[in-house]
Design an enzyme around this catalytic site. Structure first.
Site, PDB file in Angstrom:
ATOM      1  N   HIS A   1       5.382   0.248  19.360  1.00 15.37           N
ATOM      2  CA  HIS A   1       4.373   0.731  18.402  1.00 15.37           C
ATOM      3  C   HIS A   1       4.502   2.249  18.192  1.00 15.37           C
ATOM      4  O   HIS A   1       3.560   3.006  18.482  1.00 15.37           O
ATOM      5  CB  HIS A   1       2.959   0.350  18.880  1.00 15.37           C
ATOM      6  CG  HIS A   1       1.947   0.332  17.767  1.00 15.37           C
ATOM      7  ND1 HIS A   1       0.880  -0.523  17.731  1.00 15.37           N
ATOM      8  CD2 HIS A   1       1.844   1.083  16.635  1.00 15.37           C
ATOM      9  CE1 HIS A   1       0.146  -0.299  16.649  1.00 15.37           C
ATOM     10  NE2 HIS A   1       0.720   0.683  15.953  1.00 15.37           N
ATOM     11  N   ILE A   2       5.660   2.653  17.686  1.00  9.47           N
ATOM     12  CA  ILE A   2       5.926   4.093  17.543  1.00  9.47           C
ATOM     13  C   ILE A   2       6.216   4.502  16.094  1.00  9.47           C
ATOM     14  O   ILE A   2       6.738   5.583  15.848  1.00  9.47           O
ATOM     15  CB  ILE A   2       7.109   4.543  18.437  1.00  9.47           C
ATOM     16  CG1 ILE A   2       8.383   3.715  18.141  1.00  9.47           C
ATOM     17  CG2 ILE A   2       6.743   4.471  19.914  1.00  9.47           C
ATOM     18  CD1 ILE A   2       9.646   4.292  18.754  1.00  9.47           C
TER      19      ILE A   2
ATOM     20  N   ILE B   1       6.309  -3.720  10.984  1.00  8.75           N
ATOM     21  CA  ILE B   1       5.716  -2.444  11.410  1.00  8.75           C
ATOM     22  C   ILE B   1       4.217  -2.457  11.088  1.00  8.75           C
ATOM     23  O   ILE B   1       3.579  -1.402  11.065  1.00  8.75           O
ATOM     24  CB  ILE B   1       6.387  -1.213  10.745  1.00  8.75           C
ATOM     25  CG1 ILE B   1       6.319  -1.284   9.217  1.00  8.75           C
ATOM     26  CG2 ILE B   1       7.805  -1.044  11.232  1.00  8.75           C
ATOM     27  CD1 ILE B   1       6.608   0.049   8.537  1.00  8.75           C
ATOM     28  N   ALA B   2       3.671  -3.659  10.811  1.00  6.54           N
ATOM     29  CA  ALA B   2       2.274  -3.747  10.362  1.00  6.54           C
ATOM     30  C   ALA B   2       1.320  -3.811  11.561  1.00  6.54           C
ATOM     31  O   ALA B   2       0.802  -2.780  11.996  1.00  6.54           O
ATOM     32  CB  ALA B   2       2.118  -4.949   9.455  1.00  6.54           C
ATOM     33  N   ARG B   3       1.115  -4.980  12.077  1.00  7.27           N
ATOM     34  CA  ARG B   3       0.238  -5.180  13.234  1.00  7.27           C
ATOM     35  C   ARG B   3       0.670  -6.437  13.958  1.00  7.27           C
ATOM     36  O   ARG B   3       1.142  -7.391  13.321  1.00  7.27           O
ATOM     37  CB  ARG B   3      -1.225  -5.393  12.786  1.00  7.27           C
ATOM     38  CG  ARG B   3      -2.049  -4.127  12.616  1.00  7.27           C
ATOM     39  CD  ARG B   3      -2.347  -3.456  13.946  1.00  7.27           C
ATOM     40  NE  ARG B   3      -3.139  -2.263  13.790  1.00  7.27           N
ATOM     41  CZ  ARG B   3      -2.667  -1.037  13.558  1.00  7.27           C
ATOM     42  NH1 ARG B   3      -1.360  -0.834  13.443  1.00  7.27           N
ATOM     43  NH2 ARG B   3      -3.467   0.002  13.454  1.00  7.27           N
TER      44      ARG B   3
ATOM     45  N   GLU C   1      -0.217  -6.730  22.350  1.00 11.88           N
ATOM     46  CA  GLU C   1       0.457  -5.549  22.914  1.00 11.88           C
ATOM     47  C   GLU C   1      -0.523  -4.728  23.759  1.00 11.88           C
ATOM     48  O   GLU C   1      -1.725  -4.753  23.489  1.00 11.88           O
ATOM     49  CB  GLU C   1       1.057  -4.692  21.786  1.00 11.88           C
ATOM     50  CG  GLU C   1       0.044  -4.098  20.836  1.00 11.88           C
ATOM     51  CD  GLU C   1       0.691  -3.353  19.674  1.00 11.88           C
ATOM     52  OE1 GLU C   1       1.568  -3.919  18.993  1.00 11.88           O
ATOM     53  OE2 GLU C   1       0.274  -2.193  19.449  1.00 11.88           O
TER      54      GLU C   1
ATOM     55  N   ARG D   1      -1.856  -8.295  -2.378  1.00  9.24           N
ATOM     56  CA  ARG D   1      -3.069  -8.895  -2.944  1.00  9.24           C
ATOM     57  C   ARG D   1      -3.170  -8.571  -4.422  1.00  9.24           C
ATOM     58  O   ARG D   1      -3.530  -9.389  -5.240  1.00  9.24           O
ATOM     59  CB  ARG D   1      -4.312  -8.341  -2.234  1.00  9.24           C
ATOM     60  CG  ARG D   1      -4.739  -9.193  -1.073  1.00  9.24           C
ATOM     61  CD  ARG D   1      -5.863  -8.545  -0.352  1.00  9.24           C
ATOM     62  NE  ARG D   1      -5.522  -7.153  -0.026  1.00  9.24           N
ATOM     63  CZ  ARG D   1      -6.185  -6.390   0.819  1.00  9.24           C
ATOM     64  NH1 ARG D   1      -7.247  -6.852   1.409  1.00  9.24           N
ATOM     65  NH2 ARG D   1      -5.811  -5.155   1.075  1.00  9.24           N
TER      66      ARG D   1
ATOM     67  N   GLY E   1       0.852  -1.192   0.000  1.00 10.60           N
ATOM     68  CA  GLY E   1       0.000   0.000   0.000  1.00 10.60           C
ATOM     69  C   GLY E   1       0.883   1.235   0.000  1.00 10.60           C
ATOM     70  O   GLY E   1       2.061   1.183  -0.370  1.00 10.60           O
ATOM     71  N   ARG E   2       0.293   2.333   0.480  1.00 10.44           N
ATOM     72  CA  ARG E   2       1.040   3.612   0.445  1.00 10.44           C
ATOM     73  C   ARG E   2       2.342   3.538   1.225  1.00 10.44           C
ATOM     74  O   ARG E   2       3.377   4.033   0.777  1.00 10.44           O
ATOM     75  CB  ARG E   2       0.159   4.727   1.006  1.00 10.44           C
ATOM     76  CG  ARG E   2      -0.915   5.167   0.035  1.00 10.44           C
ATOM     77  CD  ARG E   2      -1.924   6.044   0.743  1.00 10.44           C
ATOM     78  NE  ARG E   2      -2.847   5.194   1.480  1.00 10.44           N
ATOM     79  CZ  ARG E   2      -4.172   5.306   1.453  1.00 10.44           C
ATOM     80  NH1 ARG E   2      -4.724   6.274   0.770  1.00 10.44           N
ATOM     81  NH2 ARG E   2      -4.948   4.502   2.133  1.00 10.44           N
TER      82      ARG E   2
HETATM   83  C1  DGY Z   1      -1.788   3.175  12.585  1.00  9.22           C
HETATM   84  O1  DGY Z   1      -2.029   4.312  12.220  1.00  9.22           O
HETATM   85  O2  DGY Z   1      -2.457   2.208  12.224  1.00  9.22           O
HETATM   86  C2  DGY Z   1      -0.639   3.014  13.520  1.00  9.22           C
HETATM   87  O3  DGY Z   1      -0.294   1.689  13.696  1.00  9.22           O
HETATM   88  C3  DGY Z   1      -0.950   3.679  14.850  1.00  9.22           C
HETATM   89  O4  DGY Z   1      -1.943   2.921  15.477  1.00  9.22           O
END
Ligand code: DGY
Length: 332
Positions: free
Chosen positions: A291-292, A242-244, A273, A183, A160-161
């Site tokens: 998560h920063i 850095i996703a989830r 988390e 996808r 994505g972006r």
């Molecule tokens: C988002 O914008 O999804 C970042 O992970 C902050 O929650």
């Protein structure tokens, strides 16, 4: 629904910047949870009584029970681009508008993806801990020798972006060969601009020197990277998430790092988390951050302001700035 001041009432579920409250207060009566503690579902349902809009973060779940307890609610505005805390089926069924905060965080988050990749590949935190512990008493040629970043192959899962912004940094700034899996394939012009080539997931895992995860969380994406996927990666590879949380099987990753199945990992997000899998805390070859990825003052302010603007625009004109389900709401 207006309260006794005659103005609609909205709720802000977390402490936000005073400027955001000031902007909302020009239009609404604003009530807030002025702390960093997450309200329980019952507390949130209670605090939403009489409110037509709410600003949430990724920690507050918006589901059928919350919506049933608050049928007056018209908009839920997430201060995040990810919205896996929203049950979209329930939100659509209730005819409530949902919004998120795309674009304003793209470049900042891509910067952080690169920071985490660099820190992981070049063993920045591991070597800093060694130094702080007073263990540095001689220099040696192979001391904390890490993996090359420039000129290596970067594999991006989720294009994505933010994935595209990372690809541009890698290809144009670091001379990396960029491969991606998503996808859908990017349009040829966008692929050319990002200098990125589409590959299948297995090819990405076995070819990339660095694998960067930027895909959105969904139940289908749960444990996209587990023991079997890690085993396909190069033993010298690094993995950056850095996703989830939940996209990676954190227990399997901790074991793989301990057994040096891959060289290192950089994680900004975790399953469950703010709890972190205890095994990740004891392996040296992982860089951990809370998560920063989007956390610069400018970007966090822009995200919160966009959420506020979504509420203002929707409740005053019927059209939000960055709606997620405008068509579903129009149909309801
Ligand atoms: C988002 O914008 O999804 C970042 O992970 C902050 O929650």
């Amino acid at each position: 629904m207006a309260n006794n001041t005659g103005r609609p009432a909205v709720f802000v579920s977390r402490k936000v910047f005073p400027e955001v409250i000031a902007r909302l207060s020009e239009h609404f009566d604003v009530e807030m949870n002025d702390t960093d503690s997450v309200l329980s579902p019952d507390q949130l349902a209670q605090r939403l009584q009489g409110k037509v809009g709410v600003l949430t973060t990724g920690s507050e779940r918006v589901d059928a029970a919350l919506l049933a307890a608050n049928p007056q609610l018209r908009i839920v505005a997430n201060i995040a681009v990810g919205f896996n805390n929203f049950d979209m089926a329930a939100i659509n069924a209730a005819g409530v508008l949902a919004t998120n905060t795309p674009d304003v965080l793209t470049e900042t988050t891509a910067d952080f993806g690169f920071a985490l990749l660099m820190a992981t590949a070049r063993r920045v935190t591991e070597s800093e801990h060694f130094l702080r512990a007073g263990q540095w008493n001689k220099w040696s040629l192979d001391m904390f020798a890490g993996a090359e970043v420039h000129g290596s192959t970067l594999g991006i899962l989720g294009m994505g972006r933010i994935g595209q912004a990372i690809a541009r940094r890698g290809a144009h700034g670091f001379g990396m060969k960029v491969i991606y899996h998503n996808r859908s394939k990017l349009a040829p012009e966008l692929e050319a601009e990002c200098k990125a080539s589409y590959v299948d997931k297995a090819t990405l895992l076995k070819t990339a020197d660095h694998v960067m995860l930027v895909l959105p969380y969904s139940p289908e994406a749960h444990h996209t990277i587990g023991a079997a996927e890690i085993a396909q990666m190069k033993p010298t590879a690094t993995l950056v998430n850095i996703a989830r949380g939940g996209i990676v099987d954190d227990a399997a990753l901790a074991l793989a790092l301990r057994n040096r199945v891959i060289a290192a990992a950089g994680l900004d997000v975790f399953e469950g988390e703010p709890k972190v899998h205890p095994d990740l805390l004891t392996v040296p070859n992982v860089v951990l951050t809370p998560h920063i990825a989007s956390a610069t003052m400018g970007t966090r302010m822009a995200m919160a302001m966009l959420a506020a603007d979504n509420v203002i625009a929707f409740l005053t004109t019927g059209h939000a700035v960055t709606p997620l389900n405008a068509a579903a709401v129009a149909k309801a």
